[in-house]
Design a protein around this motif. Structure first.
Motif, PDB file in Angstrom:
ATOM      1  N   ARG A   1      26.471  63.967  27.324  1.00 23.49           N
ATOM      2  CA  ARG A   1      25.671  64.845  28.168  1.00 23.49           C
ATOM      3  C   ARG A   1      24.204  64.545  27.919  1.00 23.49           C
ATOM      4  O   ARG A   1      23.754  64.541  26.782  1.00 23.49           O
ATOM      5  N   TYR A   2      23.508  64.292  29.005  1.00 25.85           N
ATOM      6  CA  TYR A   2      22.089  63.972  28.933  1.00 25.85           C
ATOM      7  C   TYR A   2      21.267  65.173  29.373  1.00 25.85           C
ATOM      8  O   TYR A   2      21.601  65.823  30.365  1.00 25.85           O
ATOM      9  N   TRP A   3      20.192  65.441  28.658  1.00 23.93           N
ATOM     10  CA  TRP A   3      19.328  66.568  28.970  1.00 23.93           C
ATOM     11  C   TRP A   3      17.909  66.083  29.241  1.00 23.93           C
ATOM     12  O   TRP A   3      17.462  65.079  28.708  1.00 23.93           O
ATOM     13  N   ALA A   4      17.221  66.825  30.106  1.00 20.60           N
ATOM     14  CA  ALA A   4      15.795  66.652  30.391  1.00 20.60           C
ATOM     15  C   ALA A   4      15.447  65.196  30.725  1.00 20.60           C
ATOM     16  O   ALA A   4      16.000  64.636  31.670  1.00 20.60           O
ATOM     17  N   ALA A   5      14.548  64.574  29.963  1.00 16.82           N
ATOM     18  CA  ALA A   5      14.079  63.212  30.263  1.00 16.82           C
ATOM     19  C   ALA A   5      15.206  62.191  30.184  1.00 16.82           C
ATOM     20  O   ALA A   5      15.195  61.199  30.926  1.00 16.82           O
TER      21      ALA A   5
END
Length: 81
Positions: free
Chosen positions: A2-6
């Motif tokens: 899971r990737y967050w923000a930038a």
């Protein structure tokens, strides 16, 4: 993963599957998958990681074992509280 923000912006996706035994293997595969995004490589070196909800901290990524069906959270530095 899971990737967050930038990290999410750099990959163009919120999450994707991984097939790896260690965090180092998963991150190497993500780097290869997103090799066309120099921004992803730049962001990734500043990220912290959670594996199944537990902070990785300063542990060697090659020593962090991943469970099948587990979750790796990729967390860039955040501003604010």
């Amino acid at each position: 993963m899971r990737y967050w923000a930038a990290a999410k912006a750099a990959t163009g996706t919120a999450e994707e599957p991984y097939a790896a035994r260690t965090l180092a293997e998963a991150l190497d595969a993500a780097r290869r998958r997103h090799a066309g995004s120099p921004e992803f490589a730049r962001v990734l070196v500043r990220c912290s990681f959670l594996v199944d909800g537990a902070p990785v901290g300063t542990r060697d990524h090659a020593s962090v074992q991943l469970a099948e069906g587990g979750t790796v959270e990729v967390l860039p530095p955040f501003a604010g509280g």
